[in-house]
Design an enzyme around this catalytic site. Structure first.
Site, short mmCIF file in Angstrom:
data_model
loop_
_atom_site.label_atom_id
_atom_site.label_comp_id
_atom_site.label_asym_id
_atom_site.label_seq_id
_atom_site.Cartn_x
_atom_site.Cartn_y
_atom_site.Cartn_z
N THR A 17 0.82 -1.21 0.00
CA THR A 17 0.00 0.00 0.00
C THR A 17 0.85 1.26 0.00
O THR A 17 0.46 2.29 -0.54
CB THR A 17 -0.92 -0.01 1.24
OG1 THR A 17 -1.80 -1.11 1.11
CG2 THR A 17 -1.72 1.25 1.38
N TYR A 30 -8.07 1.07 -4.04
CA TYR A 30 -6.82 1.48 -4.66
C TYR A 30 -6.09 0.25 -5.14
O TYR A 30 -6.46 -0.88 -4.81
CB TYR A 30 -5.93 2.26 -3.67
CG TYR A 30 -5.47 1.41 -2.52
CD1 TYR A 30 -6.31 1.17 -1.43
CD2 TYR A 30 -4.23 0.79 -2.54
CE1 TYR A 30 -5.90 0.35 -0.40
CE2 TYR A 30 -3.81 -0.03 -1.50
CZ TYR A 30 -4.67 -0.25 -0.43
OH TYR A 30 -4.27 -1.07 0.59
N THR A 96 1.67 -4.30 4.35
CA THR A 96 1.58 -4.54 5.80
C THR A 96 1.02 -5.92 6.16
O THR A 96 1.20 -6.38 7.28
CB THR A 96 0.72 -3.46 6.49
OG1 THR A 96 -0.58 -3.49 5.92
CG2 THR A 96 1.34 -2.09 6.35
N ASP A 97 0.34 -6.57 5.20
CA ASP A 97 -0.34 -7.82 5.55
C ASP A 97 0.61 -8.90 6.07
O ASP A 97 0.29 -9.61 7.01
CB ASP A 97 -1.11 -8.38 4.34
CG ASP A 97 -2.34 -7.54 4.00
OD1 ASP A 97 -2.68 -6.63 4.79
OD2 ASP A 97 -2.96 -7.80 2.95
N LYS A 169 0.58 -7.30 13.31
CA LYS A 169 -0.50 -6.46 12.78
C LYS A 169 -1.79 -6.84 13.51
O LYS A 169 -2.14 -8.02 13.54
CB LYS A 169 -0.64 -6.66 11.27
CG LYS A 169 -1.65 -5.72 10.63
CD LYS A 169 -1.71 -5.87 9.11
CE LYS A 169 -2.69 -4.86 8.53
NZ LYS A 169 -2.82 -4.92 7.08
N GLU A 289 -1.26 -28.33 29.68
CA GLU A 289 -2.36 -29.28 29.49
C GLU A 289 -1.98 -30.39 28.52
O GLU A 289 -2.68 -31.39 28.42
CB GLU A 289 -3.59 -28.55 28.96
CG GLU A 289 -4.33 -27.76 30.02
CD GLU A 289 -5.65 -27.24 29.49
OE1 GLU A 289 -6.62 -27.98 29.45
OE2 GLU A 289 -5.68 -26.05 29.08
N1 GLU Z 1 -2.67 -6.25 0.98
C1 GLU Z 1 -1.72 -5.21 0.72
C2 GLU Z 1 -0.32 -5.58 1.15
O1 GLU Z 1 -0.10 -6.16 2.18
C3 GLU Z 1 -2.16 -3.96 1.34
C4 GLU Z 1 -1.92 -3.85 2.79
C5 GLU Z 1 -0.89 -2.79 3.07
O2 GLU Z 1 0.14 -2.69 2.46
O3 GLU Z 1 -1.19 -2.03 4.00
O4 GLU Z 1 0.58 -5.25 0.44
#
Ligand code: GLU
Length: 332
Positions: A17, A30, A96-97, A169, A289
């Site tokens: 992103t 986007y 970010t994923d 995340k 456990e």
């Molecule tokens: N799904 C995309 C990725 O991980 C967008 C999430 C992001 O970058 O915030 O590249």
């Protein structure tokens, strides 16, 4: 200002992103992984006051499409940059994923003397209040800071400095999505100044893996526990060639009697099993456990399922022995 006296930082861009573009500033839809690394650098003019920044485009994907081949290539490119005498540090831009998986992989395979900072953004570059340019600026600020050395890979977003080992995340959309729930954050960028809360603690003795010539890693699958989960998926993964299994267990890495029995059978078939948790935070301990000693399981300690998978993939390059894999998990 004598620009040539500024530290040299290389940005390795992979997409996400932070490099995304929508057709209007307030449009939530986007396309990620669109802007080239040179455009990312140009979007933050004040970088030139901090460092001599150059860029390399290593990939151009959303991080849902990042996998071991990307990790290995990124590690190779980062190693080349870090070996240059003049390079002070490396910044990686990433979706970010799966950012925490890439950052943790790099943390485990790269030397930690020069800073390596991974960053991303929750809003596309074209969006209102885009967070990417600030995150790039802050990441370079951290990468040139002497206090960033020896800390392993760092993750910088939303003015917070995290350790790659600690960070995860936690939210689908908020710019404050990255948190370090158990180990705490490493520092922050406060009024433009890099601030670490503690001294760097020496890393545990470790030999870095030899990744020369590798283009893939051992196949490790994640099996989820939930109320009524069907245990036959474990054998299905073994039949498909899984070389290791991570349990995203309930609570303290727990699962139904039937699932535990299926996992014990995988261990008997020579497929190591690591018990992690879907709880989102907390330490998975041995023999509470579940009889790990008797069944031959490994407890994930502080590693969530995604990071436990990365660590098991790396451990399997050396060993399939549960006790040696356990040592890796308890000494990250
Ligand atoms: N799904 C995309 C990725 O991980 C967008 C999430 C992001 O970058 O915030 O590249």
């Amino acid at each position: 200002m004598d620009v040539s006296s500024l530290p040299q930082i290389t940005i390795l861009a992979t997409g996400g992103t932070i490099a995304g573009r929508g057709s209007t500033p307030d449009q939530s839809a986007y396309t990620s992984a669109t802007l080239h690394v040179e455009e990312l650098i140009a979007s933050v003019p004040s970088l030139s006051e901090l460092a001599q920044v150059d860029g390399e485009q290593v990939a151009q994907v959303g991080s849902q499409d990042v996998g071991p081949a990307h990790w290995l290539e990124l590690a190779r490119r980062a190693r080349v940059c870090l070996a240059r005498e003049g390079t002070a540090g490396v910044v990686v831009t990433h979706g970010t994923d799966t950012l925490e998986e890439t950052a943790f992989f790099l943390d485990q395979v790269l030397p930690s003397d020069k800073p390596i900072v991974v960053t991303g953004a929750m809003r596309p570059a074209s969006g209102l209040s885009a967070d990417g340019p600030r995150n790039i600026l802050d990441s370079v600020r951290v990468a040139v800071h002497p206090g960033a050395r020896g800390r392993g890979v760092l993750v910088v977003l939303d003015e917070i400095i995290h350790s790659a080992r600690a960070v995860t995340k936690t939210n689908t959309a908020r710019v404050s999505t990255f948190q370090s729930p158990d180990m705490g954050t490493a520092g922050a960028i406060i009024a433009g100044r890099t601030t670490f809360y503690r001294k760097a603690t020496p890393r545990p003795e470790r030999s870095l893996p030899n990744l020369e010539g590798l283009t893939s890693l051992p196949r490790v699958e994640i099996v989820s526990a939930c109320a009524g989960a069907q245990p036959d998926v474990v054998q299905a993964y073994v039949d498909l060639g899984a070389q290791g299994i991570v349990l995203a267990g309930v609570g303290n890495g727990n699962a139904s009697k039937e699932m535990v029995a299926a996992l014990a059978e995988a261990v008997s078939a020579g497929v190591p099993v690591v018990r992690s948790t879907r709880a989102g935070s907390g330490f998975v301990a041995r023999n509470l456990e579940i009889d790990d000693d008797g069944l031959g399981f490994v407890a994930a300690g502080p590693m969530n399922p995604a990071k436990a998978r990365v660590l098991l993939q790396l451990a399997l390059l050396d060993t399939t022995e549960a006790s040696r894999i356990q040592e890796r998990f308890f000494s990250v």
